[in-house]
Design a protein around this motif. Sequence first.
Motif, PDB file in Angstrom:
ATOM      1  N   PRO A 192       0.802  -1.235   0.000  1.00  0.00           N
ATOM      2  CA  PRO A 192       0.000   0.000   0.000  1.00  0.00           C
ATOM      3  C   PRO A 192       0.827   1.273   0.000  1.00  0.00           C
ATOM      4  N   ILE A 193       1.961   1.303   0.704  1.00  0.00           N
ATOM      5  CA  ILE A 193       2.755   2.523   0.760  1.00  0.00           C
ATOM      6  C   ILE A 193       3.440   2.769  -0.578  1.00  0.00           C
ATOM      7  N   LEU A 194       3.924   1.729  -1.225  1.00  0.00           N
ATOM      8  CA  LEU A 194       4.523   1.885  -2.545  1.00  0.00           C
ATOM      9  C   LEU A 194       3.502   2.463  -3.526  1.00  0.00           C
ATOM     10  N   VAL A 195       2.299   1.906  -3.525  1.00  0.00           N
ATOM     11  CA  VAL A 195       1.254   2.400  -4.427  1.00  0.00           C
ATOM     12  C   VAL A 195       0.880   3.841  -4.064  1.00  0.00           C
ATOM     13  N   ALA A 196       0.784   4.132  -2.766  1.00  0.00           N
ATOM     14  CA  ALA A 196       0.422   5.482  -2.331  1.00  0.00           C
ATOM     15  C   ALA A 196       1.464   6.505  -2.788  1.00  0.00           C
ATOM     16  N   VAL A 197       2.733   6.171  -2.611  1.00  0.00           N
ATOM     17  CA  VAL A 197       3.788   7.104  -3.024  1.00  0.00           C
ATOM     18  C   VAL A 197       3.764   7.309  -4.535  1.00  0.00           C
ATOM     19  N   LEU A 198       3.627   6.236  -5.295  1.00  0.00           N
ATOM     20  CA  LEU A 198       3.556   6.364  -6.753  1.00  0.00           C
ATOM     21  C   LEU A 198       2.339   7.182  -7.184  1.00  0.00           C
ATOM     22  N   ALA A 199       1.261   7.114  -6.401  1.00  0.00           N
ATOM     23  CA  ALA A 199       0.057   7.876  -6.728  1.00  0.00           C
ATOM     24  C   ALA A 199       0.260   9.378  -6.582  1.00  0.00           C
ATOM     25  N   THR A 200       1.378   9.798  -6.001  1.00  0.00           N
ATOM     26  CA  THR A 200       1.671  11.222  -5.878  1.00  0.00           C
ATOM     27  C   THR A 200       2.155  11.817  -7.199  1.00  0.00           C
ATOM     28  N   LEU A 201       2.791  11.013  -8.034  1.00  0.00           N
ATOM     29  CA  LEU A 201       3.403  11.532  -9.260  1.00  0.00           C
ATOM     30  C   LEU A 201       2.431  12.264 -10.187  1.00  0.00           C
ATOM     31  N   PRO A 202       1.201  11.767 -10.394  1.00  0.00           N
ATOM     32  CA  PRO A 202       0.299  12.499 -11.301  1.00  0.00           C
ATOM     33  C   PRO A 202       0.003  13.933 -10.871  1.00  0.00           C
ATOM     34  N   SER A 203       0.238  14.269  -9.605  1.00  0.00           N
ATOM     35  CA  SER A 203      -0.015  15.644  -9.157  1.00  0.00           C
ATOM     36  C   SER A 203       0.917  16.641  -9.827  1.00  0.00           C
ATOM     37  N   ALA A 204       2.076  16.178 -10.270  1.00  0.00           N
ATOM     38  CA  ALA A 204       3.029  17.085 -10.922  1.00  0.00           C
ATOM     39  C   ALA A 204       2.609  17.442 -12.338  1.00  0.00           C
ATOM     40  N   VAL A 205       1.839  16.581 -12.994  1.00  0.00           N
ATOM     41  CA  VAL A 205       1.552  16.751 -14.425  1.00  0.00           C
ATOM     42  C   VAL A 205       0.739  18.011 -14.728  1.00  0.00           C
ATOM     43  N   PRO A 206      -0.428  18.227 -14.096  1.00  0.00           N
ATOM     44  CA  PRO A 206      -1.187  19.444 -14.440  1.00  0.00           C
ATOM     45  C   PRO A 206      -0.468  20.729 -14.063  1.00  0.00           C
ATOM     46  N   ILE A 207       0.383  20.681 -13.048  1.00  0.00           N
ATOM     47  CA  ILE A 207       1.136  21.878 -12.658  1.00  0.00           C
ATOM     48  C   ILE A 207       2.098  22.275 -13.773  1.00  0.00           C
ATOM     49  N   VAL A 208       2.811  21.290 -14.317  1.00  0.00           N
ATOM     50  CA  VAL A 208       3.717  21.567 -15.431  1.00  0.00           C
ATOM     51  C   VAL A 208       2.926  22.009 -16.668  1.00  0.00           C
ATOM     52  N   MET A 209       1.785  21.370 -16.916  1.00  0.00           N
ATOM     53  CA  MET A 209       0.965  21.742 -18.075  1.00  0.00           C
ATOM     54  C   MET A 209       0.478  23.186 -17.975  1.00  0.00           C
ATOM     55  N   LEU A 210       0.151  23.640 -16.767  1.00  0.00           N
ATOM     56  CA  LEU A 210      -0.250  25.031 -16.586  1.00  0.00           C
ATOM     57  C   LEU A 210       0.849  25.984 -17.036  1.00  0.00           C
ATOM     58  N   GLY A 211       2.092  25.608 -16.769  1.00  0.00           N
ATOM     59  CA  GLY A 211       3.213  26.475 -17.133  1.00  0.00           C
ATOM     60  C   GLY A 211       3.594  26.420 -18.595  1.00  0.00           C
ATOM     61  N   THR A 212       3.088  25.419 -19.324  1.00  0.00           N
ATOM     62  CA  THR A 212       3.441  25.295 -20.746  1.00  0.00           C
ATOM     63  C   THR A 212       2.356  25.822 -21.671  1.00  0.00           C
ATOM     64  N   GLY A 213       1.283  26.376 -21.110  1.00  0.00           N
ATOM     65  CA  GLY A 213       0.221  26.925 -21.936  1.00  0.00           C
ATOM     66  C   GLY A 213      -0.661  25.884 -22.591  1.00  0.00           C
ATOM     67  N   ALA A 214      -0.804  24.707 -21.979  1.00  0.00           N
ATOM     68  CA  ALA A 214      -1.672  23.657 -22.511  1.00  0.00           C
ATOM     69  C   ALA A 214      -3.125  24.129 -22.500  1.00  0.00           C
ATOM     70  N   PRO A 215      -3.987  23.527 -23.339  1.00  0.00           N
ATOM     71  CA  PRO A 215      -5.390  23.939 -23.365  1.00  0.00           C
ATOM     72  C   PRO A 215      -6.103  23.600 -22.061  1.00  0.00           C
ATOM     73  N   VAL A 216      -7.188  24.309 -21.793  1.00  0.00           N
ATOM     74  CA  VAL A 216      -7.924  24.116 -20.542  1.00  0.00           C
ATOM     75  C   VAL A 216      -8.418  22.689 -20.414  1.00  0.00           C
ATOM     76  N   TRP A 217      -8.954  22.111 -21.505  1.00  0.00           N
ATOM     77  CA  TRP A 217      -9.497  20.754 -21.406  1.00  0.00           C
ATOM     78  C   TRP A 217      -8.413  19.748 -21.045  1.00  0.00           C
ATOM     79  N   GLY A 218      -7.204  19.927 -21.587  1.00  0.00           N
ATOM     80  CA  GLY A 218      -6.116  19.004 -21.265  1.00  0.00           C
ATOM     81  C   GLY A 218      -5.694  19.115 -19.814  1.00  0.00           C
ATOM     82  N   ILE A 219      -5.598  20.355 -19.306  1.00  0.00           N
ATOM     83  CA  ILE A 219      -5.235  20.554 -17.903  1.00  0.00           C
ATOM     84  C   ILE A 219      -6.327  19.996 -16.998  1.00  0.00           C
ATOM     85  N   ALA A 220      -7.598  20.176 -17.408  1.00  0.00           N
ATOM     86  CA  ALA A 220      -8.710  19.667 -16.593  1.00  0.00           C
ATOM     87  C   ALA A 220      -8.672  18.148 -16.497  1.00  0.00           C
ATOM     88  N   VAL A 221      -8.371  17.478 -17.612  1.00  0.00           N
ATOM     89  CA  VAL A 221      -8.253  16.013 -17.589  1.00  0.00           C
ATOM     90  C   VAL A 221      -7.120  15.596 -16.660  1.00  0.00           C
TER      91      VAL A 221
END
Length: 431
Positions: free
Chosen positions: A285-314
Amino acid sequence: MSVAVDRLPLWHNRRFCFLASARVISVLGNGFARVALAFAVLTLPGASPGRLSLVLACQAVPQLVFILVGGVIADRMSRSRLMATADVVGVVAYAGLAALVVSGRAPLVLMCVLAVTAGLATALFSPAMDGVVPLVVPADQLQQANGILRVGTNVSLLMGLALSGVAVSWLGAGWALALNSASFVVSAVLTSFLGLGEPRRAKSSGWTELREGWREFSSRQWLWVVVCQYMVVVAALNANAGVLGPLAAEDHLGGARAWSVIVAAQALGAVAGAGLAAKVRVDRPILVAVLATLPSAVPIVMLGTGAPVWGIAVAMFLSGMSSDVFAVLWSTTIQREVPEEALSRVSSYDWFGSLAFAPLGLLAAGPAAQAWGADRMLFVCGSLIAAATLAALLAPQVRTLRAPAQRVRRVEEETNESVDAPPATGGQAAR
C-alpha cells in the motif's frame, strides 16, 4: 490457515453512520466558511488584501502550532469527546465571526482572535478524527471506511463550495458564517453519540507522551520518509493552488472561469479516487500510495506550458483521483500499523510534518513568480513533487511494506515451502 469472517455492511454500523454523518455535515459547513470568511473580511470597512491575509494566517498558524498538543490530548481522553469539544469551540468561533460581520462592527484584533480559535478547533479535531476510525470499525473494514468517509466529505465540500456563493449573495457573508456555525452544532451532537470511553492506560506527563509518540513515529522508516516527501509536495501544491495556478490562468487561459473548471475537475477526480480506493486491494500500500503522488506534478507543469484548458482539466481529474487513492491507503496503513494507544500522537506528527512548509510555499510563490515568472515556477513546483516522490522510493520500507493479509499469506507460503523442502544435508544444516 485463514478463516473468512462475514461482516455486515458499514451502513449497519451505527457508530460509523454517526461518524460519517457528522463529517459530511461539518465539511459542508467548512465549504461555506472558505468562501464566506474571505468575502466577510473584504466587505468590512477598511478592508484590504493585507487584512484578509492576516485573518487567514491567524486561522492557519494555530493548526500547525497546536497539532502536536491535539495529538497528546486525543491519546489521553475519549477521542469522540474531544471531537465534540472541538466542534463546540468551532461553534463559538464562527458564531462570533458571524455576529461581528452581521453587526458591521468587526475590530481587526477581535477577528484575529476568533480566527485563532477556529484554527485551534481544527488542531484539536484532526488527530482525534484520525484515531477514532479504528475504534468504530473492524480492522478488515478500515480501508472501505476511509474510502467512504473521503467520498462523503469530498462531495460535501463540493456542495459547500457551490452553495456558498449563493448563500453569500442572497443572505450575506455573515449569515453564511452562521450556517457554518450551525453545522458544527449538528456535528457535535452526532459525534457525542459515538460514546467511546476513556483509554485504559496510565497517564504520564504531556512531554513524556509526546516523546513516546515521536519514538513510534520515527521508528517506522516508511512513515517518516513519506511525511518528509509531503513536506515538499504540500508546499508545492499550495503554491500552485493559492498563487501560481490562478496567475497562469489569468495570463494564458482566460481568467477565473478557466481556473474554476480546472479546480472543479480536480474535486470530481477526488470523489472518484476515494470510491476507487475504498475497493482496491494492493499488496504494497505505501509503494502504491507514493507512486500515486506523481500524477499531481503533471497538471502543474501543463499550466506552465500553456496547454489547453481541457487538457489541464483532464490531468487535474486524474491528479484528484490519485491524491485520494494516496489519502485512503495512507490513513488505512497508519491505522493498521501504529498501536491504537499512540495513534493520535503519531497522526499529529504526520500533520505537523506534512504542513510544515505549506505557509512557506504560499509566501514564496508570489515574489518568486514576480522575479522569475509564474510559468517557470510552475515547472519548478512540478519538478519538486517528482523529485521528492522518487527520493521516497529509495527507502526500503516504502517499497516492501505489505498489507496484513498479504503478509499472512506470504508467511503461510514460506511455511509450506519449508515443510515440503527435502531434509538438509549435514553441510547445509551447519550453514
